[in-house]
Enzyme design. Structure first.
Site, PDB file in Angstrom:
ATOM      1  N   ALA A  38       0.845  -1.187   0.000  1.00 23.67           N
ATOM      2  CA  ALA A  38       0.000   0.000   0.000  1.00 23.67           C
ATOM      3  C   ALA A  38       0.882   1.239   0.000  1.00 23.67           C
ATOM      4  O   ALA A  38       2.092   1.139   0.207  1.00 23.67           O
ATOM      5  CB  ALA A  38      -0.908   0.016   1.224  1.00 23.67           C
ATOM      6  N   GLU A  59      -0.158   2.681   6.982  1.00 26.57           N
ATOM      7  CA  GLU A  59      -0.285   3.819   6.057  1.00 26.57           C
ATOM      8  C   GLU A  59      -0.847   5.035   6.782  1.00 26.57           C
ATOM      9  O   GLU A  59      -0.436   6.163   6.535  1.00 26.57           O
ATOM     10  CB  GLU A  59      -1.158   3.465   4.859  1.00 26.57           C
ATOM     11  CG  GLU A  59      -0.726   2.216   4.088  1.00 26.57           C
ATOM     12  CD  GLU A  59       0.756   2.150   3.750  1.00 26.57           C
ATOM     13  OE1 GLU A  59       1.366   3.217   3.541  1.00 26.57           O
ATOM     14  OE2 GLU A  59       1.305   1.022   3.710  1.00 26.57           O
TER      15      GLU A  59
END
Ligand code: PHE
Ligand code: ZN
Length: 878
Positions: free
Chosen positions: A268, A304
């Site tokens: 990600a 993230e």
């Protein structure tokens, strides 16, 4: 593609940028055959730079020039120069506006870097150096700009148009097109830029920060996946709350968006306000995702999110500092997961990963420091060393400071460097300033590669009642670093008396005894620690909590290891004692397959299984034998077949001896009722499936039926997949039939198909390579999709040791072919594959020759990418 030998970039050559770009306006015209990108750069001389040469070089690759204006005037052909790497403008004013328009072809972009198409949608990936494939720019992290982004596209195909920041304007245009503008108020490096356009659905939620800001949370996916986003959303909300509580960090924009895409090189990406995720780390339902998947999603979503502060608000000065954001953010996500689930188990899982992959990397030709000092291709440095060892290095600092001082230090870090691009030294300085400690020796963890080894010996003096631990440290040579200076190693330890109780500890120069764990600070090459008032010969518990990323050698007797398994209070040490013991037995049986399994070991297993009160998740870890890969790392020369035989036969031996126990555990841990991925249920399922995997060694028809029933009954992917993978190891029609049944049921779900591919790639059947080759022609497979490549080719080559290392070299030939095939499409994926052969020296000379031959063949191939070139050439350097 390669022209000459790629150049090496050195940390020591770092220079601040001569020019800055304060602001940038981008405008994208997305089309089916091409995309136009217009950009306006607000450029000025960097006051901090010594020499402004008057010449400006902007990165840019694969861009077709349409127009170029400096302060409104078209540039004449002798005023600039274009080459494969960028645009040079010869006379640049101290302050100016540069306007450009370029044509790019996202639909042909198979490298998945820059702007590309995944399925029907447009998306971007700019870290580390992908922005230069979108427009000309100072594509380096220490140039931070405010971005305004306008996207124009067909309204029907691309109803959703996203970029960083907040939406400020939406207009309907002629010919079915529409346009939207996004403004990101936070200056950021270009690697955090993102754009998404597609026909997407979203789920929405909201979060209120402690200061009262209401944040809209949105997860965008393709329409068929809209039911699979809830776990990701719940994870995001947990992560936001956790960062507020544990680090005092809150989110800073009005909207936080996550988009799931099927084609993605990594896990990600933390683009400001608009994370782009490999769909593997977003989509989950009980029927399609395993417990591991649920946990993976929780941790990557958190990772993230945490980057918003550790990475985005404070970013890296240059890519040598990558661990500044990655090591710290991994440490943060590890601690988050520990708080969400079982802390002890999380630590063991992380250590397992570190030992299996990072220790191996440190012992390979690709060994590099947490802060590398040179690279050819930065994409090759997103490694377990930068990430996982980097996290250990932050963890050691947190442990040296203790909770409150560590919090003071991170508060200082956020305050001092917010909005800046900084270095790992800057981070460590905050630890030093907050605590008043000197971290100069500690910093060697960032600059010296290799896994330090501790040789520890003990001496008990009954007359003096002293106990001396003498600790010697050394670190093996790594490429470019023959000799290492000693590290500062925090060694958490305790001493157990014969009843298994913790002894109070006093070091020779102290007066008060401290009960419980002591943190010894090992700083010299050879250092004795003398404990006084020790009433009897103790058993030492060493490296509690795995307090440093080192290898400890201490001559435990088998009895002492069993004693620790039974009495030590630290979960890691207990587990490690069991692993060490199992490893001894396994390696002995590699040498002499008929060697007896010590009765004490079987008894220890039996006791562990019988202890219904114990933490089930920890129990699972204790009962899991060291992996074949890890065992290989402990040998002088890896004996692939021998290790496999030894491990399988020990499992069978345990299953034979403890069949009734395993069956009981299997039954007692079967769950009724709907699937819940909470820690308690996850550990019961793991234990149950672990018991099944032992039982399946027995080749017993009743057990096999149990397995088939579990497959058929399964309402959750964890149970179904466990059963199916055990059946897929068999050369029986029952296994074939279940695989087919599974395929029929899930053929339209790409993430489940990945599992189906992996299962077959990992099968212990002798014809697995042929099956893998056949599966590459299966309609559900695609060589252009990184998840598929990893699921089938990656799994076979990196996790099916007996298949990949087949004595005839067929596995190596296969990998060589795939690397060259992939390199033309996606160099990053190809380079991850070639890495598998970097450790050729660990095998016998025939296998060595065959692996080397493949590496040489790859190197000799014309046009090989910089990514693959760097790994293959470094692997061959001695
Ligand atoms: N920065 C991403 C992360 O660690 C990883 C990544 C690197 C993704 C490069 C894409 C490309 O969260
Ligand atoms: Zn990261």
């Amino acid at each position: 593609m390669l022209r000459d030998t790629p150049t090496t970039i050195y940390l020591k050559d770092y220079q601040p940028p001569e020019y800055l770009i304060d602001q940038v306006e981008l405008s994208f015209e997305l089309g089916e055959t091409e995309t136009r990108v217009r950009s306006t750069l607000h450029i000025r001389e960097n006051p901090a730079s010594e020499q402004a040469s008057g010449t400006l070089f902007l990165h840019g690759e694969q861009l077709e020039l349409v127009s170029l204006l400096l302060d409104g005037k078209p540039l004449e052909s002798d005023e600039y120069q274009l080459d494969d790497e960028g645009l040079t403008i010869y006379k640049i004013p101290a302050q100016c506006l540069l306007e450009s328009e370029v044509r790019i072809l996202p639909q042909n972009n198979t490298a998945l870097e820059g702007l590309y198409k995944s399925g029907g949608m447009f998306c971007t990936q700019c870290e580390a150096e992908g922005f230069r494939k979108i427009t000309w720019f100072l594509d380096r992290p220490d140039v931070m700009s405010r971005f305004t982004t306008t996207i124009t596209a067909d309204r029907q195909r691309y109803p959703v148009l996203l970029s960083n920041g907040n939406p400020v304007n939406h207009t309907e245009l002629a010919e079915g097109r529409h346009q939207i503008t996004w403004q990101d108020p936070f200056p950021k490096p270009a690697y955090l830029f993102a754009l998404v356009a597609g026909d997407l659905r979203s789920i929405e939620d909201s979060h209120t920060t402690p200061s009262g800001r209401e944040v809209a949370l949105k997860i965008y996916v393709e329409p068929e996946n809209i039911e699979k986003c809830d776990h990701a959303m719940a994870s995001l909300k947990h992560a936001m709350r956790w960062d507020e509580q544990c680090y005092g960090r809150e989110y800073d924009l009005d909207i936080y968006m996550i988009v799931a895409v099927n084609d993605f090189n990594m896990g990600a990406m933390e683009n400001k306000g608009l994370n782009i995720f490999n769909s593997k780390y977003v989509l989950a339902s009980p029927e399609t995702a395993t417990d591991r998947d649920f946990q993976g999603i929780e941790s990557v979503i958190a990772h993230e999110y945490f980057h918003n502060w550790t990475g985005n608000r404070i970013t890296c000065r240059d890519w040598f500092q990558l661990s500044l954001k990655e090591g710290l953010t991994v440490f943060r996500d590890q601690e988050f997961s520990a708080d969400m689930g079982s802390r002890g188990v999380k630590r063991i899982e992380d250590v397992r990963l570190l030992r299996a992959h990072q220790f191996a990397e440190d012992a390979s030709p690709m060994a590099h420091p947490v802060r590398p000092d040179s690279y050819m291709e930065i994409n090759n440095f997103y490694t377990v060393t930068v990430y996982e060892k980097g996290a250990e290095v932050v963890r050691m600092q947190a442990n040296l400071l203790g909770r409150d001082l560590y919090r003071k230090a991170t508060d200082l870090y956020f305050e001092r460097f917010d909005g800046q691009a900084v270095t790992t030294d800057d981070f460590v300085q905050c630890m030093a300033d907050a605590s008043g400690r000197d971290f100069s020796q500690f910093k060697r963890w960032y600059s010296q590669a290799g896994t330090p080894e501790l040789n520890i010996s003990s001496a008990y003096d009954a007359g003096q009642q002293t106990y001396t631990l003498t600790i010697e440290q050394h670190c093996p040579a790594t490429p470019g670093q023959a000799d290492k200076a000693p590290f500062l190693i925090p060694l958490a330890m305790g001493l157990l008396d014969s009843d298994g109780h913790e002894m109070p500890l006093t070091l020779a120069d102290e007066t008060d005894a401290v009960a419980g764990t002591r943190m010894l600070e090992v700083s010299e090459r050879r250092q004795p620690f003398i404990f006084t008032d020790i009433k009897e010969q103790p058993v030492p518990a060493l490296l509690r909590g795995f307090s440093a990323p080192v290898k400890v050698h201490y001559g435990y007797g088998d009895e002492e290891l069993m004693f620790l398994m039974a009495n030590e209070q630290d979960g890691f040490c207990r587990w490690d004692a069991a692993q060490t013991l199992a490893q001894r037995i396994l390696l002995a049986r590699v040498e002499s397959p008929e060697a007896e399994v010590p009765a004490g070991f079987i008894a220890a297993f039996e006791n562990a299984l019988a202890d219904t009160g114990s933490d089930k998740a920890l129990l699972c870890e204790v009962l899991t034998l060291p992996s074949e890969g890890y065992l290989g790392d402990q040998m002088k020369e890896v004996d692939v077949e021998g290790i496999h035989r030894s491990r399988e036969s020990l499992k069978k031996r345990l299953a034979l001896a403890l069949k009734a126990r395993f069956l009981k555990v299997y039954r007692e841990n079967s769950l009724e009722g709907p699937y819940v991925p909470d820690a308690a249920s996850i550990s019961r399922r793991s234990l149950k499936n672990l018991a099944l995997s032992y039982l399946m060694q027995l080749e017993d028809a009743d057990v096999e039926q149990l397995c088939i029933d579990q497959f058929n009954a399964g309402d959750n992917m964890t149970d179904v997949l466990s059963a199916l993978s055990l059946m897929a190891d068999r050369e029986s029609s029952a296994g074939e039939q279940l695989l087919e049944q599974f395929y029929q049921q899930w053929q339209n779900d790409p993430l489940v198909m990945d599992k189906w591919f992996t299962l077959q790639a990992l099968s212990k059947r002798p014809d697995t390579l042929d099956r893998v080759k056949a599966l590459m022609r299966h309609p559900a497979f695609s060589i252009a999709n990184p998840n598929k490549v990893r699921a089938l080719i990656g799994a076979f080559c990196s996790a099916n040791a007996t298949g990949f290392h087949a004595a005839d070299g067929s596995g190596y030939q296969f990998l060589g072919d795939r690397v060259l095939e992939l390199d033309g499409l996606n160099p990053q994926v190809a380079s991850r594959m070639v890495r598998i052969m970097a450790r050729w020296q660990r095998y016998d000379s025939q296998r060595q020759q065959m692996m080397k031959a493949q590496l040489e063949r790859i190197l000799k191939t014309e046009g090989v990418s910089r990514d693959v070139f760097e790994i293959a050439s470094k692997s061959l350097e001695q």
